[in-house]
Scaffold this motif. Structure first.
Motif, PDB file in Angstrom:
ATOM      1  N   PRO A  40       0.926  -1.205   0.040  1.00  0.00           N
ATOM      2  CA  PRO A  40      -0.138  -0.174  -0.030  1.00  0.00           C
ATOM      3  C   PRO A  40       0.815   1.181   0.009  1.00  0.00           C
ATOM      4  CG  PRO A  40      -0.873  -1.534   1.642  1.00  0.00           C
ATOM      5  CD  PRO A  40       0.394  -2.082   1.085  1.00  0.00           C
ATOM      6  N   ASN A  41       2.190   1.264   0.422  1.00  0.00           N
ATOM      7  CA  ASN A  41       2.856   2.535   0.369  1.00  0.00           C
ATOM      8  C   ASN A  41       3.598   2.738  -0.820  1.00  0.00           C
ATOM      9  OD1 ASN A  41       2.419   2.837   3.097  1.00  0.00           O
ATOM     10  ND2 ASN A  41       3.999   1.559   3.678  1.00  0.00           N
ATOM     11  N   PHE A  42       3.509   1.647  -2.021  1.00  0.00           N
ATOM     12  CA  PHE A  42       3.905   2.049  -3.394  1.00  0.00           C
ATOM     13  C   PHE A  42       3.266   3.168  -4.057  1.00  0.00           C
ATOM     14  CE2 PHE A  42       6.223  -2.353  -4.972  1.00  0.00           C
ATOM     15  CZ  PHE A  42       6.820  -2.228  -3.944  1.00  0.00           C
ATOM     16  N   GLU A  43       4.218   4.153  -4.547  1.00  0.00           N
ATOM     17  CA  GLU A  43       3.588   5.146  -5.337  1.00  0.00           C
ATOM     18  C   GLU A  43       2.845   4.516  -6.622  1.00  0.00           C
ATOM     19  OE1 GLU A  43       5.644   8.785  -7.852  1.00  0.00           O
ATOM     20  OE2 GLU A  43       6.384   8.086  -5.691  1.00  0.00           O
ATOM     21  N   LEU A  44       1.889   5.093  -7.122  1.00  0.00           N
ATOM     22  CA  LEU A  44       1.088   4.832  -8.206  1.00  0.00           C
ATOM     23  C   LEU A  44       2.120   4.607  -9.315  1.00  0.00           C
ATOM     24  CD1 LEU A  44      -1.602   3.884  -9.233  1.00  0.00           C
ATOM     25  CD2 LEU A  44      -2.121   6.131  -9.806  1.00  0.00           C
ATOM     26  N   PHE A  45       2.038   3.701 -10.103  1.00  0.00           N
ATOM     27  CA  PHE A  45       2.904   3.331 -11.311  1.00  0.00           C
ATOM     28  C   PHE A  45       2.526   4.330 -12.450  1.00  0.00           C
ATOM     29  CE2 PHE A  45       3.403   1.651 -15.479  1.00  0.00           C
ATOM     30  CZ  PHE A  45       5.076   1.442 -15.429  1.00  0.00           C
ATOM     31  N   THR A  46       3.349   4.861 -13.006  1.00  0.00           N
ATOM     32  CA  THR A  46       3.072   5.376 -14.501  1.00  0.00           C
ATOM     33  C   THR A  46       4.473   5.203 -15.315  1.00  0.00           C
ATOM     34  OG1 THR A  46       3.600   7.730 -13.939  1.00  0.00           O
ATOM     35  CG2 THR A  46       1.469   7.180 -13.560  1.00  0.00           C
ATOM     36  N   PRO A  47       4.088   5.013 -16.680  1.00  0.00           N
ATOM     37  CA  PRO A  47       5.459   4.891 -17.265  1.00  0.00           C
ATOM     38  C   PRO A  47       6.395   6.255 -17.088  1.00  0.00           C
ATOM     39  CG  PRO A  47       3.803   4.145 -18.512  1.00  0.00           C
ATOM     40  CD  PRO A  47       3.082   4.809 -17.418  1.00  0.00           C
ATOM     41  N   ASP A  48       5.798   7.580 -17.115  1.00  0.00           N
ATOM     42  CA  ASP A  48       6.766   8.557 -16.934  1.00  0.00           C
ATOM     43  C   ASP A  48       7.714   8.694 -15.646  1.00  0.00           C
ATOM     44  OD1 ASP A  48       5.769   9.917 -19.140  1.00  0.00           O
ATOM     45  OD2 ASP A  48       4.072  10.787 -17.744  1.00  0.00           O
ATOM     46  N   LYS A  49       7.250   7.731 -14.679  1.00  0.00           N
ATOM     47  CA  LYS A  49       7.847   7.589 -13.375  1.00  0.00           C
ATOM     48  C   LYS A  49       9.076   7.134 -13.494  1.00  0.00           C
ATOM     49  CE  LYS A  49       4.088   8.692 -10.515  1.00  0.00           C
ATOM     50  NZ  LYS A  49       3.231   8.245  -9.429  1.00  0.00           N
ATOM     51  N   LEU A  50       9.055   5.897 -14.457  1.00  0.00           N
ATOM     52  CA  LEU A  50      10.258   5.018 -14.541  1.00  0.00           C
ATOM     53  C   LEU A  50      11.465   5.989 -15.407  1.00  0.00           C
ATOM     54  CD1 LEU A  50       8.916   1.836 -16.498  1.00  0.00           C
ATOM     55  CD2 LEU A  50       9.741   2.298 -14.098  1.00  0.00           C
ATOM     56  N   LYS A  51      10.996   6.947 -16.197  1.00  0.00           N
ATOM     57  CA  LYS A  51      12.100   7.909 -16.572  1.00  0.00           C
ATOM     58  C   LYS A  51      12.724   8.918 -15.773  1.00  0.00           C
ATOM     59  CE  LYS A  51       9.287   8.040 -20.866  1.00  0.00           C
ATOM     60  NZ  LYS A  51       8.217   8.785 -21.632  1.00  0.00           N
ATOM     61  N   ASN A  52      11.898   9.190 -14.549  1.00  0.00           N
ATOM     62  CA  ASN A  52      12.111  10.302 -13.594  1.00  0.00           C
ATOM     63  C   ASN A  52      12.975   9.754 -12.349  1.00  0.00           C
ATOM     64  OD1 ASN A  52      11.137  12.120 -15.295  1.00  0.00           O
ATOM     65  ND2 ASN A  52       9.202  11.802 -14.342  1.00  0.00           N
ATOM     66  N   GLY A  53      12.950   8.424 -12.372  1.00  0.00           N
ATOM     67  CA  GLY A  53      13.717   7.485 -11.432  1.00  0.00           C
ATOM     68  C   GLY A  53      12.679   6.908 -10.350  1.00  0.00           C
ATOM     69  N   VAL A  54      12.856   5.752 -10.117  1.00  0.00           N
ATOM     70  CA  VAL A  54      12.250   4.776  -9.277  1.00  0.00           C
ATOM     71  C   VAL A  54      12.478   5.011  -7.857  1.00  0.00           C
ATOM     72  CG1 VAL A  54      11.605   2.455  -8.781  1.00  0.00           C
ATOM     73  CG2 VAL A  54      12.312   2.948 -11.088  1.00  0.00           C
ATOM     74  N   PRO A  55      11.389   5.354  -7.232  1.00  0.00           N
ATOM     75  CA  PRO A  55      11.570   5.530  -5.682  1.00  0.00           C
ATOM     76  C   PRO A  55      12.278   4.476  -5.031  1.00  0.00           C
ATOM     77  CG  PRO A  55       9.292   5.981  -6.536  1.00  0.00           C
ATOM     78  CD  PRO A  55       9.969   5.136  -7.704  1.00  0.00           C
ATOM     79  N   GLN A  56      12.814   4.912  -4.016  1.00  0.00           N
ATOM     80  CA  GLN A  56      13.711   3.982  -3.376  1.00  0.00           C
ATOM     81  C   GLN A  56      12.990   2.817  -2.627  1.00  0.00           C
ATOM     82  OE1 GLN A  56      17.019   4.049  -3.021  1.00  0.00           O
ATOM     83  NE2 GLN A  56      16.930   2.364  -2.137  1.00  0.00           N
ATOM     84  N   ASN A  57      11.939   3.047  -2.069  1.00  0.00           N
ATOM     85  CA  ASN A  57      11.211   1.981  -1.546  1.00  0.00           C
ATOM     86  C   ASN A  57      10.920   0.680  -2.632  1.00  0.00           C
ATOM     87  OD1 ASN A  57       9.183   3.440  -2.601  1.00  0.00           O
ATOM     88  ND2 ASN A  57       7.613   2.603  -1.125  1.00  0.00           N
ATOM     89  N   ILE A  58      10.638   1.297  -3.761  1.00  0.00           N
ATOM     90  CA  ILE A  58      10.289   0.259  -4.821  1.00  0.00           C
ATOM     91  C   ILE A  58      11.560  -0.402  -5.207  1.00  0.00           C
ATOM     92  CG2 ILE A  58       9.134  -0.058  -7.326  1.00  0.00           C
ATOM     93  CD1 ILE A  58       7.398   2.380  -6.513  1.00  0.00           C
ATOM     94  N   LEU A  59      12.827   0.342  -5.312  1.00  0.00           N
ATOM     95  CA  LEU A  59      14.118  -0.213  -5.496  1.00  0.00           C
ATOM     96  C   LEU A  59      14.352  -1.326  -4.541  1.00  0.00           C
ATOM     97  CD1 LEU A  59      16.019   2.917  -6.852  1.00  0.00           C
ATOM     98  CD2 LEU A  59      15.004   0.732  -8.195  1.00  0.00           C
ATOM     99  N   THR A  60      14.336  -0.851  -3.286  1.00  0.00           N
ATOM    100  CA  THR A  60      14.399  -2.014  -2.311  1.00  0.00           C
ATOM    101  C   THR A  60      13.540  -3.099  -2.249  1.00  0.00           C
ATOM    102  OG1 THR A  60      14.937  -0.117  -0.897  1.00  0.00           O
ATOM    103  CG2 THR A  60      14.363  -2.439   0.046  1.00  0.00           C
ATOM    104  N   PHE A  61      12.346  -2.993  -2.536  1.00  0.00           N
ATOM    105  CA  PHE A  61      11.541  -4.290  -3.041  1.00  0.00           C
ATOM    106  C   PHE A  61      12.068  -5.060  -4.348  1.00  0.00           C
ATOM    107  CE2 PHE A  61       7.948  -5.864  -5.410  1.00  0.00           C
ATOM    108  CZ  PHE A  61       7.554  -6.925  -4.545  1.00  0.00           C
TER     109      PHE A  61
END
Length: 169
Positions: A40-61
């Motif tokens: 539930p703490n994952f930021e909502l995915f959009t393709p644009d967010k892949l270009k701007n950098g994946v959030p740290q908690n998602i990288l950790t996952f």
């Protein structure tokens, strides 16, 4: 073997989380298992967010997924589908391929049969898209286990099913 359990519920400490904790206790000694329940703490995915950098908690996952030898995904069924938080997690991992060739046991954990069938179908389609290796599938129901004070006790039948599924890893 290093196993990652993922609770696909939108509730932080859901029965799906506690089922994974019960499986973790059961597998102790045979496998090293951790349980991830912060979807539930994952930021909502959009393709644009892949270009701007994946959030740290998602990288950790994603690192936890990569490091795992096998994965158990345990999900409820919401409106005949997997919860949006689980679908969101899948979308974060689709293009980058963390689930490709990963051995996975999908579990649906719902109140009574036949609930969970649509969620399992949806999850299997997503796992197939990601080239995951589904070793089996396990529909479980709250009537199959004892739940007391937010703890789940696996019945002998369920322990046998889970044990057989873990052997497939």
């Amino acid at each position: 073997m290093k196993v990652l359990g993922i609770s696909g519920s939108a509730s932080r400490y859901s029965s799906n989380y506690y089922l994974l904790k019960a499986i973790q206790s059961y597998a102790e000694g045979e496998h090293t298992m951790s349980v991830y329940d912060l979807l539930p703490n994952f930021e909502l995915f959009t393709p644009d967010k892949l270009k701007n950098g994946v959030p740290q908690n998602i990288l950790t996952f994603k690192t936890q997924v990569i490091d795992a030898d096998a994965i158990i995904i345990c999900t409820p069924e919401y409106t005949h589908n997997i919860p949006a938080v689980l679908k969101n997690m899948i979308e974060w991992c689709t293009a980058s391929g963390e689930f490709a060739h990963k051995r996975i046991l999908p579990i649906t954990f719902t109140p009574i049969a036949p609930r969970g069938e649509f969620a399992m179908s949806s999850l299997l389609m997503s796992l197939q898209t990601m080239d995951a290796k589904v070793v089996s599938q396990l529909p479980l129901y709250k009537t199959d286990v004892d739940i007391e004070h937010q703890q789940i006790e696996l019945s002998e039948d369920v322990r046998d099913l889970v044990g057989a599924a873990l052997e497939l890893f």
